[in-house]
Design a protein around this motif. Structure first.
Motif, PDB file in Angstrom:
ATOM      1  N   LYS A 269      31.096  18.276  59.081  1.00 12.18           N
ATOM      2  CA  LYS A 269      29.784  17.744  58.350  1.00 12.18           C
ATOM      3  C   LYS A 269      29.530  16.432  58.914  1.00 12.18           C
ATOM      4  N   GLN A 270      28.145  16.160  59.180  1.00 15.69           N
ATOM      5  CA  GLN A 270      28.247  14.875  60.099  1.00 15.69           C
ATOM      6  C   GLN A 270      28.197  13.531  58.893  1.00 15.69           C
ATOM      7  N   ASP A 271      28.020  13.879  57.651  1.00 15.78           N
ATOM      8  CA  ASP A 271      27.867  12.567  57.031  1.00 15.78           C
ATOM      9  C   ASP A 271      29.113  12.346  56.318  1.00 15.78           C
ATOM     10  N   ASP A 272      30.370  13.172  56.325  1.00 18.16           N
ATOM     11  CA  ASP A 272      31.372  12.935  55.886  1.00 18.16           C
ATOM     12  C   ASP A 272      32.572  12.970  56.997  1.00 18.16           C
ATOM     13  N   SER A 273      32.315  12.660  58.016  1.00 19.77           N
ATOM     14  CA  SER A 273      33.395  12.782  59.043  1.00 19.77           C
ATOM     15  C   SER A 273      34.612  11.698  58.854  1.00 19.77           C
TER      16      SER A 273
ATOM     17  N   GLY B 111      39.979  18.711  55.875  1.00 27.77           N
ATOM     18  CA  GLY B 111      39.659  17.595  56.998  1.00 27.77           C
ATOM     19  C   GLY B 111      38.749  18.298  57.726  1.00 27.77           C
ATOM     20  N   ILE B 112      39.040  19.426  58.468  1.00 31.03           N
ATOM     21  CA  ILE B 112      38.041  20.042  59.851  1.00 31.03           C
ATOM     22  C   ILE B 112      37.021  20.495  58.893  1.00 31.03           C
ATOM     23  N   TYR B 113      36.900  20.817  57.749  1.00 32.66           N
ATOM     24  CA  TYR B 113      35.550  21.082  56.965  1.00 32.66           C
ATOM     25  C   TYR B 113      34.558  19.925  56.849  1.00 32.66           C
ATOM     26  N   LEU B 114      35.246  18.801  56.254  1.00 30.70           N
ATOM     27  CA  LEU B 114      34.504  17.455  56.340  1.00 30.70           C
ATOM     28  C   LEU B 114      34.035  16.891  57.732  1.00 30.70           C
TER      29      LEU B 114
END
Length: 54
Positions: A28-32, A22-25
């Protein structure tokens, strides 16, 4: 009792994996939104584990 301990341990591994993913996504701006949903799912699973251990 052994099966319950194994399942609670697997649930905690899932919590750690969901938080990390979740932190990784989220970064990323497109999968927040997906990242925040994964973190919310981790919180729900963590609450369930805490309830079952009490």
């Amino acid at each position: 009792m052994l099966a319950a301990n194994i399942l609670l341990s697997l649930a905690m591994f899932a919590v750690f994996a969901l938080i990390a993913g979740g932190i990784y996504l989220w970064r990323k701006q497109d999968d927040s939104q997906k990242g925040l949903l994964m973190i919310a799912a981790a919180i729900v699973i963590l609450a369930n584990v805490l309830i079952w251990t009490v």
